[in-house]
Design a protein around this motif. Sequence first.
Motif, PDB file in Angstrom:
ATOM      1  N   LEU A 189     -65.096 -46.482 -35.140  1.00 57.73           N
ATOM      2  CA  LEU A 189     -64.060 -45.515 -35.111  1.00 57.73           C
ATOM      3  C   LEU A 189     -64.933 -44.460 -36.277  1.00 57.73           C
ATOM      4  CD1 LEU A 189     -60.900 -46.356 -35.558  1.00 57.73           C
ATOM      5  CD2 LEU A 189     -61.379 -45.394 -33.350  1.00 57.73           C
ATOM      6  N   THR A 190     -65.595 -45.165 -37.465  1.00 58.68           N
ATOM      7  CA  THR A 190     -66.363 -44.086 -38.155  1.00 58.68           C
ATOM      8  C   THR A 190     -67.481 -43.724 -37.245  1.00 58.68           C
ATOM      9  OG1 THR A 190     -66.241 -45.413 -39.876  1.00 58.68           O
ATOM     10  CG2 THR A 190     -67.838 -43.857 -40.157  1.00 58.68           C
ATOM     11  N   VAL A 191     -68.243 -44.568 -36.180  1.00 52.00           N
ATOM     12  CA  VAL A 191     -69.116 -43.065 -35.851  1.00 52.00           C
ATOM     13  C   VAL A 191     -68.688 -41.897 -34.911  1.00 52.00           C
ATOM     14  CG1 VAL A 191     -71.139 -43.541 -33.472  1.00 52.00           C
ATOM     15  CG2 VAL A 191     -70.732 -45.650 -35.610  1.00 52.00           C
ATOM     16  N   SER A 192     -67.749 -42.369 -34.601  1.00 51.10           N
ATOM     17  CA  SER A 192     -67.022 -41.130 -33.796  1.00 51.10           C
ATOM     18  C   SER A 192     -66.155 -39.628 -34.360  1.00 51.10           C
ATOM     19  CB  SER A 192     -65.218 -41.785 -32.287  1.00 51.10           C
ATOM     20  OG  SER A 192     -65.928 -42.386 -31.834  1.00 51.10           O
ATOM     21  N   LEU A 193     -65.753 -40.393 -35.573  1.00 55.68           N
ATOM     22  CA  LEU A 193     -65.990 -38.936 -36.376  1.00 55.68           C
ATOM     23  C   LEU A 193     -66.974 -38.403 -37.516  1.00 55.68           C
ATOM     24  CD1 LEU A 193     -62.690 -41.225 -37.964  1.00 55.68           C
ATOM     25  CD2 LEU A 193     -62.592 -39.424 -37.140  1.00 55.68           C
ATOM     26  N   GLU A 194     -67.686 -39.014 -37.246  1.00 56.45           N
ATOM     27  CA  GLU A 194     -69.242 -39.414 -37.821  1.00 56.45           C
ATOM     28  C   GLU A 194     -69.709 -38.268 -36.809  1.00 56.45           C
ATOM     29  OE1 GLU A 194     -71.670 -42.085 -38.526  1.00 56.45           O
ATOM     30  OE2 GLU A 194     -70.588 -41.965 -40.876  1.00 56.45           O
ATOM     31  N   SER A 195     -69.496 -38.217 -35.242  1.00 63.79           N
ATOM     32  CA  SER A 195     -70.244 -36.933 -34.578  1.00 63.79           C
ATOM     33  C   SER A 195     -69.262 -35.713 -34.514  1.00 63.79           C
ATOM     34  CB  SER A 195     -70.214 -37.893 -32.718  1.00 63.79           C
ATOM     35  OG  SER A 195     -70.797 -37.243 -31.963  1.00 63.79           O
ATOM     36  N   PHE A 226     -70.222 -33.461 -37.367  1.00 68.32           N
ATOM     37  CA  PHE A 226     -71.481 -33.288 -36.818  1.00 68.32           C
ATOM     38  C   PHE A 226     -71.081 -31.721 -35.776  1.00 68.32           C
ATOM     39  CE2 PHE A 226     -75.286 -32.589 -33.685  1.00 68.32           C
ATOM     40  CZ  PHE A 226     -76.090 -31.862 -34.350  1.00 68.32           C
ATOM     41  N   PHE A 227     -69.668 -31.396 -34.846  1.00 69.22           N
ATOM     42  CA  PHE A 227     -70.216 -30.721 -33.887  1.00 69.22           C
ATOM     43  C   PHE A 227     -69.865 -30.060 -35.257  1.00 69.22           C
ATOM     44  CE2 PHE A 227     -66.513 -28.501 -32.423  1.00 69.22           C
ATOM     45  CZ  PHE A 227     -66.787 -28.331 -30.845  1.00 69.22           C
ATOM     46  N   LEU A 228     -68.598 -29.738 -36.317  1.00 72.14           N
ATOM     47  CA  LEU A 228     -67.300 -29.147 -36.827  1.00 72.14           C
ATOM     48  C   LEU A 228     -68.312 -28.202 -37.980  1.00 72.14           C
ATOM     49  CD1 LEU A 228     -64.498 -30.269 -37.475  1.00 72.14           C
ATOM     50  CD2 LEU A 228     -64.791 -28.904 -36.565  1.00 72.14           C
TER      51      LEU A 228
END
Length: 222
Positions: free
Chosen positions: A204-210, A213-215
């Motif tokens: 979940l952390t990797v997904s949130l970091e992605s 990054f987009f933001l």
Amino acid sequence: MKETNKGRAEAADPVSELTTNRLSVYLRCLNALDSAGVRTVSSQALAEQFHLNAAQIRKDLAYFGEFGVRGVGYYVKELRRHLRQILGLDGRVAIAIMGAGNLGLALADYPGFRDEGFEIVALFDSMRDKIGQRSRAGVPIHDIRDFRKAVRRGRIRIAVIAVPADAAQSVVNTVVSAGIKAVLNFSPGTLKVPSDVKLKSVDLTVSLESLSFFLAQGDLDA
């Protein structure tokens, strides 16, 4: 002569994970159509309604047999039944969750799993104050030391890892030694399993970091 699913799978190369992922998407689309009372659908209509690729749908389905009818398309209920069979969902799939913390309890009580044919039969933990308790939905919490016996008794097929990172590898080792061949991991970090065990990790952390990054890139462009 119509090919059987088994015959096609044996004759062709192994199915890629991308293909099985798409089959899951098709099944969800068909579930929606079936709930709406739709009886038949063409690959083109299916693609347009759910933003898919019609040619890819036909190619993926053709791997397992001939399901379409010329001039009609696919019978929704029949194709839905075939996809559930292909994905191994035509019977009960028993699942154990390793770890009765906040995440494990939340997963155990999620009603959507049962709707798709997955049954959470037990939680396992090593903390004495949790053993013998139940989740809000009534899933029992057992001692992790009894996992091997529970696998045989409950015919558990999949184990979900929802323990802290420092305990994850040890728990996975326990799971594998009990004969489990499919593991879904929610713990951070890399886990090691034998080549004959399928491990899928959800970080979940990797997904949130992605997403972060987009933001951040959007902020830079503004």
